[in-house]
Scaffold this active site. Structure first.
Site, PDB file in Angstrom:
ATOM      1  N   ASN A  62      31.376  17.851  52.060  1.00 30.44           N
ATOM      2  CA  ASN A  62      31.231  19.216  51.565  1.00 30.44           C
ATOM      3  C   ASN A  62      30.829  19.176  50.033  1.00 30.44           C
ATOM      4  O   ASN A  62      30.820  17.963  49.401  1.00 30.44           O
ATOM      5  CB  ASN A  62      32.587  20.015  51.901  1.00 30.44           C
ATOM      6  CG  ASN A  62      32.190  21.561  51.494  1.00 30.44           C
ATOM      7  OD1 ASN A  62      31.497  22.183  51.936  1.00 30.44           O
ATOM      8  ND2 ASN A  62      32.899  22.117  50.637  1.00 30.44           N
ATOM      9  N   GLY A  94      23.457  26.200  52.356  1.00 25.77           N
ATOM     10  CA  GLY A  94      24.735  26.271  52.971  1.00 25.77           C
ATOM     11  C   GLY A  94      24.475  25.723  54.552  1.00 25.77           C
ATOM     12  O   GLY A  94      23.371  25.988  55.055  1.00 25.77           O
ATOM     13  N   GLN A 118      27.495  27.612  42.578  1.00 25.39           N
ATOM     14  CA  GLN A 118      27.570  28.375  43.673  1.00 25.39           C
ATOM     15  C   GLN A 118      28.580  29.397  43.774  1.00 25.39           C
ATOM     16  O   GLN A 118      28.472  30.540  44.300  1.00 25.39           O
ATOM     17  CB  GLN A 118      27.316  27.606  45.016  1.00 25.39           C
ATOM     18  CG  GLN A 118      26.178  26.825  45.233  1.00 25.39           C
ATOM     19  CD  GLN A 118      25.984  25.455  44.661  1.00 25.39           C
ATOM     20  OE1 GLN A 118      26.648  25.369  43.868  1.00 25.39           O
ATOM     21  NE2 GLN A 118      24.943  24.606  45.404  1.00 25.39           N
ATOM     22  N   ASP A 147      29.886  20.372  55.150  1.00 22.58           N
ATOM     23  CA  ASP A 147      28.414  20.342  55.619  1.00 22.58           C
ATOM     24  C   ASP A 147      28.176  19.365  56.622  1.00 22.58           C
ATOM     25  O   ASP A 147      27.260  19.370  57.550  1.00 22.58           O
ATOM     26  CB  ASP A 147      27.789  19.674  54.352  1.00 22.58           C
ATOM     27  CG  ASP A 147      27.456  20.846  53.527  1.00 22.58           C
ATOM     28  OD1 ASP A 147      28.324  21.123  52.629  1.00 22.58           O
ATOM     29  OD2 ASP A 147      26.330  21.235  53.495  1.00 22.58           O
ATOM     30  N   ARG A 180      16.844  18.219  54.070  1.00 23.91           N
ATOM     31  CA  ARG A 180      18.271  17.917  53.243  1.00 23.91           C
ATOM     32  C   ARG A 180      19.112  17.264  54.089  1.00 23.91           C
ATOM     33  O   ARG A 180      19.180  17.468  55.570  1.00 23.91           O
ATOM     34  CB  ARG A 180      18.865  19.373  52.773  1.00 23.91           C
ATOM     35  CG  ARG A 180      18.194  20.134  51.621  1.00 23.91           C
ATOM     36  CD  ARG A 180      19.080  21.307  51.083  1.00 23.91           C
ATOM     37  NE  ARG A 180      20.184  20.764  50.301  1.00 23.91           N
ATOM     38  CZ  ARG A 180      21.122  21.278  49.711  1.00 23.91           C
ATOM     39  NH1 ARG A 180      21.365  22.605  49.974  1.00 23.91           N
ATOM     40  NH2 ARG A 180      22.134  20.828  48.959  1.00 23.91           N
TER      41      ARG A 180
HETATM   42  O1  MRU Z   1      24.388  22.536  48.164  1.00 26.62           O
HETATM   43  P1  MRU Z   1      24.687  23.665  48.981  1.00 26.62           P
HETATM   44  O2  MRU Z   1      24.919  24.945  48.112  1.00 26.62           O
HETATM   45  O3  MRU Z   1      23.752  23.757  50.247  1.00 26.62           O
HETATM   46  O4  MRU Z   1      26.036  23.270  49.403  1.00 26.62           O
HETATM   47  C1  MRU Z   1      26.830  24.179  50.281  1.00 26.62           C
HETATM   48  C2  MRU Z   1      28.191  23.965  50.510  1.00 26.62           C
HETATM   49  O5  MRU Z   1      28.554  22.630  50.089  1.00 26.62           O
HETATM   50  C3  MRU Z   1      28.978  24.549  51.596  1.00 26.62           C
HETATM   51  O6  MRU Z   1      30.217  24.605  51.099  1.00 26.62           O
HETATM   52  C4  MRU Z   1      28.980  24.029  52.927  1.00 26.62           C
HETATM   53  O7  MRU Z   1      27.539  24.286  53.390  1.00 26.62           O
HETATM   54  C5  MRU Z   1      29.686  25.127  53.639  1.00 26.62           C
HETATM   55  S1  MRU Z   1      28.586  26.393  54.052  1.00 26.62           S
HETATM   56  C6  MRU Z   1      29.601  27.634  55.200  1.00 26.62           C
END
Ligand code: MRU
Length: 331
Positions: free
Chosen positions: A234, A46, A183, A224, A82
């Protein structure tokens, strides 16, 4: 409030999100290497949470480094663990810009803890502004997890939902399962269940049908990275939702703190999309489900700004025209 990132004397304690909702287990990151592994395996994930972990990671790198060169190499690796979530490099840079020496660990701790505390406050403000778009009785669709687990401890999209619930609005949340790593089904549903906020998990592919039959009043997701023209990266599937929302006249909102805006990205074309291991698609809980073919696994997509009704931030809701209004809010 879920405490999922805790800075201890000589390590960072992280709630392992890959084990949720079945097991609540913390791991200890004592080196940059273990922290990077935790980020890349999505034990911590996240965008805002990655920013906080990155900031704490600078402390860990300082504790284990004997020379400035070693420290800077470790910090650089953390920053690039990442690629899509801009908050990660933002958090690292914020700590680095506040110190004079790589051994200034106490100052680093102070800045990183402030970033963490501040994120929770900003999420609560996002909640305050955002809950106004939610009517009593609304059904809200969200994607991936943009909750406490993805942030410092309250949530962006889920922060809006939490605030609406705290204000006694009778809401129902549809959580997209969010394949391939689920998720939504694992984390969003778990967070909402913990607070008794009504929630139903739906297959990602059910969202269009539910919008079409009038079951969804509003869509809210996190982000993101947001480009200066409002294009938003996102979790994969967000773009699809935004197109479906427009087609069905359902408002589509992004909720994110200002740290998610990237001044170096003019449009979505400038945002790097992370591609992950094909095994995440081909296997489910260790068991192969796909036939003997390869897979393609983009972890994020770009929602063009034309599909976004508004971007909910800690300074208010940004409406179109985004280029002008984003510049204004970031001043
Ligand atoms: O791959 P992830 O689980 O890190 O991806 C997270 C997301 O896409 C969330 O929707 C985004 O980071 C917003 S978190 C407030």
């Amino acid at each position: 409030m879920i405490e999922h990132i805790i800075l201890c004397e000589d390590h960072l304690k992280i709630l392992d999100q890959t084990l949720l909702p079945h097991e609540k287990k913390y791991i200890e990151c004592r080196t940059a290497e273990t922290l990077i592994e935790a980020m890349q395996s999505l034990r911590i994930r996240g965008a805002p949470a990655l920013g906080i972990a990155g900031a704490y990671g600078v402390v860990i790198a300082s504790l284990e480094s004997r020379t400035e060169k070693e420290f800077l190499e470790r910090v650089e690796k953390i920053k690039n663990a990442r690629p899509t979530a801009v908050n990660l490099s933002w958090g690292v840079e914020k700590v680095l810009s506040g110190i004079e020496s790589y051994k200034n660990t106490e100052k680093m701790r102070e800045i990183a803890k402030d970033i963490h505390k501040d994120d929770v406050q900003r999420n609560k403000k996002i909640g305050e502004y955002g809950e106004k778009i939610i009517n009593d009785g609304d059904s809200i669709l969200t994607h991936c997890n943009a909750g406490a687990l993805a942030t410092g401890g309250y949530g962006t999209a889920l922060g809006v939902i939490r605030t609406a619930w705290e204000k006694n609005k009778k809401i129902t949340v549809f959580a997209d399962e969010t394949r391939p790593l689920c998720q939504g089904a694992r984390l969003t549903a778990w967070e909402l269940r913990e607070e008794n906020i009504p929630c139903k998990v739906i297959p990602d592919s059910a969202a269009g049908f539910l919008m079409h039959i009038g079951e969804i009043d509003v869509v809210i997701t996190g982000a993101d990275r947001i480009a200066m023209n409002g294009d938003t990266a996102n979790k994969i599937g967000t773009y699809t939702l935004s197109v479906l929302a427009k087609e069905n006249n359902v408002p589509f909102y992004i909720a994110a703190p200002l740290s998610t805006f990237d001044r170096n990205s003019i449009s979505g074309k400038d945002i790097k999309i992370e591609y992950r291991d094909e095994k995440e698609v081909l296997y489910f809980y260790g068991k192969r489900v796909a036939a003997d073919v390869p897979a393609l696994n983009p972890a994020f997509d770009i929602t063009p700004h034309e599909y976004i009704t508004g971007i909910i931030t800690e300074k208010g809701i940004i409406s179109p025209p985004y280029e002008k209004n984003i510049k204004e809010i970031l001043k």
